[in-house]
Design an enzyme around this catalytic site. Structure first.
Site, PDB file in Angstrom:
ATOM      1  NE  ARG A 160      -3.560  -2.202   2.825  1.00 25.05           N
ATOM      2  CZ  ARG A 160      -3.274  -3.332   3.466  1.00 25.05           C
ATOM      3  NH1 ARG A 160      -2.078  -3.515   4.014  1.00 25.05           N
ATOM      4  NH2 ARG A 160      -4.184  -4.295   3.565  1.00 25.05           N
TER       5      ARG A 160
ATOM      6  CE  LYS B  23      -6.259  -0.663   4.813  1.00 26.13           C
ATOM      7  NZ  LYS B  23      -7.557  -0.911   4.145  1.00 26.13           N
TER       8      LYS B  23
ATOM      9  CG  HIS C  69      -5.140   0.588  -3.916  1.00 26.51           C
ATOM     10  ND1 HIS C  69      -4.402   0.818  -2.777  1.00 26.51           N
ATOM     11  CD2 HIS C  69      -6.038  -0.369  -3.581  1.00 26.51           C
ATOM     12  CE1 HIS C  69      -4.855   0.061  -1.804  1.00 26.51           C
ATOM     13  NE2 HIS C  69      -5.836  -0.683  -2.257  1.00 26.51           N
TER      14      HIS C  69
ATOM     15  NE  ARG D   3      -3.187  -3.560  -1.396  1.00 30.38           N
ATOM     16  CZ  ARG D   3      -2.649  -4.366  -0.485  1.00 30.38           C
ATOM     17  NH1 ARG D   3      -1.336  -4.536  -0.454  1.00 30.38           N
ATOM     18  NH2 ARG D   3      -3.400  -4.998   0.387  1.00 30.38           N
TER      19      ARG D   3
ATOM     20  CG  HIS E  69      -6.270  -8.664   1.378  1.00 23.81           C
ATOM     21  ND1 HIS E  69      -6.448  -9.121   0.086  1.00 23.81           N
ATOM     22  CD2 HIS E  69      -6.111  -7.321   1.273  1.00 23.81           C
ATOM     23  CE1 HIS E  69      -6.406  -8.095  -0.747  1.00 23.81           C
ATOM     24  NE2 HIS E  69      -6.199  -6.997  -0.047  1.00 23.81           N
TER      25      HIS E  69
ATOM     26  CE1 TYR F  16      -6.480  -6.907  -6.498  1.00 27.53           C
ATOM     27  CE2 TYR F  16      -6.894  -7.983  -4.398  1.00 27.53           C
ATOM     28  CZ  TYR F  16      -6.546  -6.859  -5.117  1.00 27.53           C
ATOM     29  OH  TYR F  16      -6.262  -5.695  -4.458  1.00 27.53           O
TER      30      TYR F  16
END
Length: 307
Positions: A154, A176, A252, A255, A278, A287
């Site tokens: 990210r 995150k 992104h 990514r 994730h 994806y």
């Protein structure tokens, strides 16, 4: 301070300390809840215990329809806003600020399932080759682009990368919620990063006060997210890729391309989940829709009985 404002502050403190949410997520929750308090105050409600399911439903409708002060939110943004509100009410019920959770039967709108934008390999190659030159800023820009595509990081993880996070063949990314992960560093990204660290970063660092950040600006400070976007947009324009509109290239995009190309190459979705950081494999599975869509295109153009 009003009782409503105090309840929100206590809830946000809980999210910060107990849940470890990222700064960006907390900022979004704060904006969503500030707007919720505006709605409650306008309705004459002064405490969470007085809120009814009808009040919540009305707030949701306003989010989607908009007001003169606030444009209508997309389904995804409205879903996030309602989730923030529901979290507040669950917290209030658990902490005794309200008798029960009035949001229990109010469901956020389901966001549309969108396929992530991804560049093909030729487009990525053009983008990465758009930066030329051996001056420190050119070395930095090339290393930045190679790093974004070579790791799937990210943009916040990239500008937050420290020199000590870079090992010989892997990097430690801080994602995150305070989660960290190890991601392999490919040969192209490694070469570009080495060239920058040896021949570019020392010159940039000399102008600053000393920072552990890998990517520096011209003044020797840590590169900002906005500056990283500018670098990417400049390279995308030079490569003839879109920089405006729905298909504009963004950090992104790289990514998404990283994940899509891994899956196209046969990588297991669980491995890609780990590489992307994730929390749920459901996020990563979006994806796989991209690769299935691409398979359909190939089938439609290559098979004699496809049409």
């Amino acid at each position: 301070m009003t009782a409503l404002r105090q309840a929100v502050r206590t809830y946000l403190d809980h999210l910060t300390v107990e849940r470890g949410l990222s700064r960006n997520t907390l900022a979004s929750y704060r904006r969503d809840l500030d707007r919720y308090l505006e709605s409650l105050t306008a309705a004459g409600i002064t405490e969470l215990a007085a809120v009814t399911p009808a009040d919540l439903t009305r707030h949701l409708l306003v989010l989607r329809e908009g007001t003169p002060e606030h444009p209508p939110l997309s389904a995804a943004s409205a879903a996030r806003a309602v989730s923030a509100v529901r979290g507040l009410h669950r917290f209030a019920a658990r902490e005794g600020l309200a008798a029960h959770d009035v949001s229990r039967d109010v469901k956020p709108p389901a966001p549309p399932r969108r396929l992530p934008k991804a560049l093909d390999v030729d487009q990525v190659t053009r983008l990465l080759e758009a930066v030329t030159g051996d001056e420190p800023l050119a070395l930095r820009d090339r290393a930045l682009l190679e790093f974004l595509y070579g790791t799937g990081a990210r943009i916040s993880e990239t500008v937050g990368l420290a020199v000590d996070d870079v090992d010989d063949a892997v990097v430690t990314l801080h994602g995150k919620g305070g989660r960290t992960r190890l991601v392999p560093l490919g040969s192209y990204a490694r070469a570009a990063l080495d060239a920058y660290l040896v021949r570019g970063r020392p010159s940039l660092a000399a102008a600053g006060r000393g920072t552990p950040a890998v990517f520096l600006n011209a003044r020797g400070g840590a590169l900002s997210r906005q500056s990283a976007w500018t670098i990417l947009h400049r390279a995308a324009a030079a490569a003839g890729l879109p920089v405006e509109g729905a298909h504009a290239v963004s950090p992104h995009t790289l990514r998404h391309s990283y994940a899509t190309h891994l899956l196209d190459g046969g990588a297991d979705v669980r491995v890609v989940q780990e590489l992307l950081g994730h929390a749920s494999v459901t996020t990563t599975q979006v994806y796989t829709l991209v690769t299935v869509d691409r398979l359909r295109e190939v089938y439609a153009t290559a098979h004699p009985r496809a049409r």
